[in-house]
Design an enzyme around this catalytic site. Structure first.
Site, PDB file in Angstrom:
ATOM      1  N   ASN A  88      -9.868  -0.330  -2.647  1.00 45.15           N
ATOM      2  CA  ASN A  88      -8.433  -0.307  -2.399  1.00 45.15           C
ATOM      3  C   ASN A  88      -7.693  -1.181  -3.467  1.00 45.15           C
ATOM      4  OD1 ASN A  88      -5.781  -0.567  -1.082  1.00 45.15           O
ATOM      5  ND2 ASN A  88      -6.393  -1.474   0.857  1.00 45.15           N
ATOM      6  N   HIS A 131      -3.876   7.246   0.755  1.00 46.53           N
ATOM      7  CA  HIS A 131      -4.068   5.852   0.104  1.00 46.53           C
ATOM      8  C   HIS A 131      -5.481   5.459   0.563  1.00 46.53           C
ATOM      9  CE1 HIS A 131      -3.952   1.698  -0.523  1.00 46.53           C
ATOM     10  NE2 HIS A 131      -4.083   1.445   1.080  1.00 46.53           N
ATOM     11  N   CYS A 143       0.689  -1.220   0.112  1.00 44.02           N
ATOM     12  CA  CYS A 143      -0.133  -0.113   0.211  1.00 44.02           C
ATOM     13  C   CYS A 143       0.866   1.129   0.118  1.00 44.02           C
ATOM     14  CB  CYS A 143      -0.974   0.062   1.243  1.00 44.02           C
ATOM     15  SG  CYS A 143      -2.299  -1.352   1.035  1.00 44.02           S
TER      16      CYS A 143
END
Length: 334
Positions: free
Chosen positions: A291, A261, A115
């Site tokens: 995501n 993020h 991530c």
């Protein structure tokens, strides 16, 4: 020392939209359950036969970024590719991009920081430019999550979160005060197993995993301690953003656009409130893309720029947190 700036942005997401209702047909979950915990309404998944892969999506985003940067592909002197879902075990996606763009001997490297991958990738590109080694660097974040998710009830707390897509940026030397002011990176390896995928690997390949583990606990699918990840994310996000602001003698009030993020809408909303930012100062798109790990920041950054939310002179803050645990921030004067 030179300074680097972003001169081109691009993004790509697959055409197939997978809604929460679609997932309800595959596992015991509800639209309300997913939205309450993540904020996600839908995500994009690669569809079998559509020609997409991690590298191909990255290529599509890269071509758009190159065109918008108004440079030739042969002007690129380094490729940095961030992903946790490469097409091959080896070699990495970076050399696939180099080959598909038709660049002869440009160096390429892969960043495996999940991530935080794009933030780490920007930091790598920035340092190469600052030291004068390279002038133009292509940074890509791309993920094909759908190819490796367990779409059953046992993994619903993980599988409902992730989507596929890619984003890219062209960095070059800045001839004015605009560009990346600083980047700040951290990791805490004691939490390795709290968000991980342990196999297959050279430690244990698929046949051994299947032989040694019951179907209820399959370690070649991702696992996540959601509550611990959430608790650490809200702390580390805040810390690393403040670290970047302090380093540049800036205040929270100086932020014009915050691109987090896209891990969980609740995390983004918590950080937004802590920073005292209006909705117009934060760009979230997890509601429609899920995501996308290393791709989430470049997709969101590109989208915010396309919508005119970022203008010259703005202070733009990028921040990420994820598996490792790793986290980081990038402070940019646009």
């Amino acid at each position: 020392m030179y300074q680097s700036k972003i001169i081109g942005l691009g993004k790509y997401v697959p055409e197939q939209v997978v809604t929460n209702e679609d997932l309800c047909q595959l596992m015991d979950t509800t639209d309300e359950w997913i939205q309450e915990r993540t904020g996600i309404k839908e995500r994009r998944h690669i569809k079998k036969g559509d020609g997409n892969s991690t590298a191909i999506m990255g290529l599509k985003a890269a071509k758009q970024a190159i065109e918008r940067a108004d440079i030739d592909k042969d002007d690129i002197e380094l490729i940095v590719f961030a992903t946790l879902s490469p097409d091959y075990y080896f070699p990495g996606c970076g050399v696939q991009i180099q080959e598909k763009l038709g660049i002869k001997t440009c160096p390429a490297l892969d960043v495996r920081n999940q991530c935080s991958g794009f933030v780490y990738g920007l930091s790598v590109a920035d340092q190469f430019i600052k030291t004068g080694m390279y002038k133009n660097v292509l940074v890509i974040g791309s993920e094909n999550h759908s190819g490796g998710l367990d779409m059953t009830t046992r993994s619903r707390h993980v599988s409902v979160i992730f989507g596929d897509g890619a984003g890219a940026a062209i960095l070059t030397r800045s001839d004015d005060d605009s560009g990346i002011l600083s980047s700040h990176l951290h990791s805490q390896g004691e939490y390795i197993d709290e968000l991980s995928l342990r196999g297959p690997s050279t430690e244990k390949w698929v046949p051994e995993i299947i032989a040694e583990n019951p179907q209820e606990d399959i370690p070649y699918y991702p696992k996540m301690n959601g509550q611990l990840v959430f608790k650490n994310a809200v702390v580390r996000f805040s810390e690393v953003i403040q670290e970047g602001l302090d380093f540049n003698a800036l205040k929270k009030e100086d932020i014009d656009m915050f691109i987090p993020h896209q891990a969980n809408l609740r995390i983004s909303q918590f950080i937004q409130k802590k920073l005292g930012l209006e909705d117009s100062q934060v760009h979230n798109n997890i509601q429609k893309f899920g995501n996308t790990t290393a791709a989430s920041i470049p997709i969101a950054l590109t989208e915010a720029w396309e919508e005119g939310k970022i203008k010259k002179g703005d202070l733009v803050v990028l921040a990420a947190f994820g598996s490792g645990f790793t986290w980081g921030s990038v402070i940019i004067r646009w």
